[in-house]
Design a protein around this motif. Structure first.
Motif, mmCIF file in Angstrom:
data_model
loop_
_atom_site.group_PDB
_atom_site.id
_atom_site.type_symbol
_atom_site.label_atom_id
_atom_site.label_comp_id
_atom_site.label_asym_id
_atom_site.label_seq_id
_atom_site.Cartn_x
_atom_site.Cartn_y
_atom_site.Cartn_z
ATOM 1 N N GLN A 228 -39.212 91.227 19.076
ATOM 2 C CA GLN A 228 -40.486 90.665 18.627
ATOM 3 C C GLN A 228 -41.273 90.015 19.759
ATOM 4 O O GLN A 228 -42.474 89.829 19.645
ATOM 5 C CB GLN A 228 -40.231 89.646 17.518
ATOM 6 N N TYR B 4 -24.719 90.662 16.374
ATOM 7 C CA TYR B 4 -25.716 90.359 17.407
ATOM 8 C C TYR B 4 -25.187 89.924 18.772
ATOM 9 O O TYR B 4 -25.623 90.472 19.781
ATOM 10 C CB TYR B 4 -26.738 89.345 16.902
ATOM 11 N N CYS C 296 -34.899 87.390 22.817
ATOM 12 C CA CYS C 296 -35.561 86.775 21.662
ATOM 13 C C CYS C 296 -35.129 85.325 21.463
ATOM 14 O O CYS C 296 -35.856 84.533 20.844
ATOM 15 C CB CYS C 296 -35.267 87.579 20.392
ATOM 16 N N HIS D 215 -32.653 83.363 8.596
ATOM 17 C CA HIS D 215 -32.717 82.708 9.908
ATOM 18 C C HIS D 215 -33.922 81.778 10.027
ATOM 19 O O HIS D 215 -34.322 81.413 11.136
ATOM 20 C CB HIS D 215 -32.761 83.721 11.053
ATOM 21 N N CYS E 236 -37.187 84.201 17.662
ATOM 22 C CA CYS E 236 -37.750 85.307 16.889
ATOM 23 C C CYS E 236 -36.748 86.442 16.770
ATOM 24 O O CYS E 236 -35.655 86.402 17.332
ATOM 25 C CB CYS E 236 -39.035 85.802 17.540
ATOM 26 N N LYS E 237 -37.120 87.472 16.024
ATOM 27 C CA LYS E 237 -36.285 88.654 15.868
ATOM 28 C C LYS E 237 -36.160 89.410 17.184
ATOM 29 O O LYS E 237 -37.023 89.303 18.065
ATOM 30 C CB LYS E 237 -36.885 89.597 14.824
ATOM 31 N N SER F 117 -31.058 98.231 11.251
ATOM 32 C CA SER F 117 -31.134 97.707 12.615
ATOM 33 C C SER F 117 -30.198 98.442 13.567
ATOM 34 O O SER F 117 -28.975 98.320 13.480
ATOM 35 C CB SER F 117 -30.797 96.208 12.628
ATOM 36 N N ARG G 64 -35.226 82.371 13.816
ATOM 37 C CA ARG G 64 -36.386 83.268 13.732
ATOM 38 C C ARG G 64 -37.622 82.538 13.196
ATOM 39 O O ARG G 64 -38.489 83.148 12.585
ATOM 40 C CB ARG G 64 -36.065 84.467 12.826
#
Length: 226
Positions: A222, A39, A213, A146, A218-219, A75, A168
């Motif tokens: 999202q 990420y 995010c 998460h 959050c994801k 993803s 998240r």
């Protein structure tokens, strides 16, 4: 006392803030429940910090993608970041990821990254195993979702410390946990400099789609319509 961290995902500003709080609490040991990789772009800084502190890492799915040179099937964003990390990771830091362990059992805690059917990549959403008698384990502890969580069971409890690097659960603050001197676990949060990791991601050439995010806990994707 033991600090518990999970799902750092290359977010060094969040890791620094959490480690400062763990240090203030007087922890003499820290365990990572995995996913140091994935990420965000500051993967080398994160692993250097963990190496310097002799922190044990439990193998997470993103860590495994790196060391096995495999892809995340669910993803596109994760794969963009993993490809970037493969290019910049030092050989010493890759070697450290290879030393990650599948699980840890100590002081009545059983710690994994995912779940107990699949240590690496199971998402826990059924807590019925907490109602099965067991002799050794009073608490199950995992990351991966998460989402900071506590569930009381009949024979054991379940804890998820939440994510250091990409929460998240609707809270932007970095999540972690501390096991005190009596082996009780406490879920914790701390603020960190989100702007710093967003700046570093921009410098590395990433769209703000991947890091925005973080403002919302959050994801990826999202917080706005794709």
């Amino acid at each position: 006392m033991t600090g518990i961290i999970s799902d750092i995902h290359g977010n060094y500003p969040a890791l620094k803030a959490v480690l400062q709080q763990i240090d203030k609490a007087g922890c003499n040991k820290i365990i990572s429940l995995g996913d140091v990789a994935g990420y965000y772009c500051m993967i080398n800084e994160c692993i250097y910090e963990l190496r310097e502190r002799n922190i044990i890492n439990i193998l997470g799915n993103h860590d495994n993608y790196i060391i096995s040179n495999s892809r995340c099937e669910r993803s596109y964003s994760a794969n963009l970041c993993l490809d970037y990390q493969r290019k910049i990771l030092t050989s010493e830091n890759i070697d450290w990821l290879h030393q990650s362990v599948p699980y840890i059992k100590e002081h009545g805690y059983w710690m994994v990254h995912g779940g107990w059917k699949d240590f690496i990549d199971e998402y826990i959403n059924d807590y019925s195993f907490l109602d099965i008698p067991g002799k050794e384990i009073h608490s199950y502890l995992s990351g991966h979702t998460h989402i900071q969580t506590f569930i009381r069971g009949k024979y054991a409890d379940y804890y998820n410390p939440g994510s250091v690097g990409q929460p998240r659960d609707g809270h932007a603050s970095a999540a972690y946990a501390i096991i005190d001197e009596y082996y009780n676990l406490h879920l914790k949060r701390t603020e960190y400099d989100i702007e710093q990791i967003i700046f570093e991601m921009r410098k590395a050439g990433f769209s703000e789609r991947i890091s925005s995010c973080l403002y919302y806990g959050c994801k990826i994707g999202q917080d706005f319509i794709l």
